[in-house]
Structures are given as structure tokens and as C-alpha cells.
Write an enzyme that holds these catalytic residues in place. Structure first.
Site, PDB file in Angstrom:
ATOM      1  N   SER A 112      47.804 -23.857 -34.163  1.00  9.95           N
ATOM      2  CA  SER A 112      48.008 -22.685 -35.160  1.00  9.95           C
ATOM      3  C   SER A 112      47.149 -21.720 -34.905  1.00  9.95           C
ATOM      4  CB  SER A 112      47.773 -23.086 -36.633  1.00  9.95           C
ATOM      5  OG  SER A 112      48.841 -24.403 -37.063  1.00  9.95           O
ATOM      6  N   HIS A 117      44.144  -7.535 -34.846  1.00 12.52           N
ATOM      7  CA  HIS A 117      43.953  -6.251 -34.291  1.00 12.52           C
ATOM      8  C   HIS A 117      43.756  -5.137 -34.995  1.00 12.52           C
ATOM      9  CE1 HIS A 117      44.966  -8.968 -30.992  1.00 12.52           C
ATOM     10  NE2 HIS A 117      46.298  -9.406 -31.866  1.00 12.52           N
ATOM     11  N   CYS A 140      51.358 -24.755 -38.610  1.00  8.49           N
ATOM     12  CA  CYS A 140      52.325 -25.931 -38.372  1.00  8.49           C
ATOM     13  C   CYS A 140      51.640 -26.866 -39.246  1.00  8.49           C
ATOM     14  CB  CYS A 140      52.606 -26.522 -37.057  1.00  8.49           C
ATOM     15  SG  CYS A 140      53.192 -25.230 -35.814  1.00  8.49           S
TER      16      CYS A 140
END
EC number: 4.1.1.50
Length: 264
Positions: A112, A117, A140
């Protein structure tokens, strides 16, 4: 929803991605450059790393690797690779309710990641500046990354937020039956605290049969002084205050609805 007895590991991938926007008005080119420099420093790679590391703590993930970078002239990126922690899935709360702020919640993750950003932006015409941060939490395992949503929005106070949550893949129960989602969800809003929901206008666009959930948020209260950089509202004429207010409101409406709108 009753707890599923699975065959092997839970293979569902749950991804939460959202954009946060901060809007500002600057009167001069120097002020515009000053705002970009200020917001770039406020959300530099080091601070973003701190926020994402705390996010890992909230969902109970192990940090495997951190990649971070500040960019010239502006912007930053941070990506954290996280791993599962061995827990009993039966002990995990998958019900719809807001996640905690600083408190720890267990998780079960595999391959994971969490990334962010930033995109400071301005234009010489009009004096408007925007700051956008894109964040993605993908896991997950047995819990949803929505448990981190409450904390992240509190940390990144924003004028506008757009949120997308989706569940992909499938997991099997002990009888071999596929399950394409393992928890109840009607709206992303159910994972937000009441105080947060009271601050924003919200709109949902959900595609339940595809396990896609979309929520938009627009700050309710508008106080002009919070949107001015190096400008005191009292120094402006009533006509100038109205012009700037209309400009900011129009900008926020366009971002919220995701389309260009006619100027009234």
C-alpha cells in the site's frame, strides 16, 4: 454488514484520493510571488512527510520507505510505501463513522502507499492565486483508508475539497464466493465528524454498483480578510471589496463545479 470469513488474505484494494484547494487574492506582482513562496514553504516536503507519517500511525501502517522532493520553482511530492501489520481482521471496525484525529487505529495493509503532490498556481491577470494538493491513500486489507480522511482534512484546512473513494478487485470467502466490497458505505460524508460537516456545503455523486463514491466540499463561511495576502480589507474601498469578493466567489464556484461559469 456481517463479517466475512475469508479464504486467505483480503485482496480488495481501497483507494481514497482527494484534492484540496486554497484560494487567495494578491494585489501586486510582488504579493503574488510572496504568496507562492509562503504556501510553498508551508507545505514543503518535510511538513508533508510529517502529515503522511501521522496518517500511517492513524491507520496502523508500517512505513517501509519515504521518497520526498521539493521542486524549483515551487511544489513538492512525498510518497510513502507502507506494509501490513499482523492483526486479527475480526478486531477491525469497518462501520461508517468518522476516523480519529491523533489516535491510533489498527490496519491490515499489503503493498500500500500514501502520496501527496502540491501545485501552487497563479496568473498575472486578476490577482488570484490557488494552491492545490493531491493526496492518495491506497490500501489492501480489511479497513478503508477513509479512516484517515477526518485527520487529513483537519490538517490541510481548505476552501474546496473534492474526494474520490473506490474499491477494486475481489476477495473470496471460504465457500469460494467473490466479494467485491467488504464494508457498508452510502457516502464519504459518513466518515467525517459533525464539526467538519457543519463547515462545508457538500454534494455527492455516487455510482454504487461500481463502488465509486464522490463528494465535493465548499467552505460555507466567507470572510474576505482570510483571502487577502498582505492587504487589509479596511484599506480598500467598498467597491473594491465587492469586486474582489465577487472575483473570489466566482473562482471558488468554478473550481467546486469543475467548469467555467459565466461572469454575472
Amino acid at each position: 454488514m456481517h463479517k466475512l470469513k475469508l479464504h486467505g488474505f483480503n485482496n480488495l484494494t481501497k483507494s481514497l484520493s482527494f484534492c484540496i484547494y486554497d484560494i487567495c487574492y494578491t494585489k501586486t506582482a510582488d504579493d503574488r510571488d510572496g504568496y507562492i513562496a509562503y504556501i510553498d514553504e508551508q507545505y514543503n516536503a518535510n511538513r508533508l512527510t510529517e502529515i503522511l507519517t501521522e496518517t500511517c500511525s492513524i491507520i496502523g501502517a508500517n512505513v517501509l520507505n519515504i521518497a520526498r522532493q521539493d521542486y524549483d520553482p515551487q511544489g513538492a511530492s512525498v510518497t510513502i510505501l507502507v506494509s501490513e501489520e499482523p492483526i486479527d481482521p475480526r478486531d477491525v471496525d469497518t462501520s461508517e463513522h468518522p476516523g480519529p484525529l491523533p489516535n491510533s487505529v489498527v490496519a491490515h495493509l499489503d503493498k500500500s502507499h500514501i502520496c501527496v503532490h502540491t501545485y501552487p498556481e497563479s496568473h498575472p491577470e486578476g490577482g488570484l492565486c490557488t494552491f492545490r494538493a493531491d493526496i492518495e491513500v491506497s490500501t489492501c486489507g480489511v479497513i478503508s483508508p477513509l479512516k484517515a480522511l477526518n485527520y487529513l482534512i483537519h490538517q490541510l484546512e481548505s476552501d474546496i475539497v473534492t474526494i474520490d473513494y473506490r474499491v477494486r478487485g475481489f476477495t473470496r470467502d471460504i465457500n469460494g464466493v467473490k466479494h467485491f466490497i467488504d464494508h457498508q458505505i452510502n457516502s464519504v460524508q459518513n466518515f467525517m465528524s459533525e464539526d467538519m460537516k457543519s463547515l462545508y456545503h457538500m454534494m455527492d455523486v455516487n455510482v454504487y454498483q461500481e463502488n465509486i463514491f464522490h463528494t465535493k466540499m465548499l467552505l460555507k463561511d466567507f470572510d474576505l480578510k482570510h483571502y487577502l495576502f498582505n492587504v487589509n480589507p479596511e484599506e480598500l474601498s467598498a467597491a473594491e471589496r465587492k469586486r474582489i469578493t465577487d472575483l473570489l466567489y466566482h473562482e471558488m464556484q468554478e473550481i467546486y463545479y469543475g467548469r467555467n461559469l459565466p461572469v454575472l
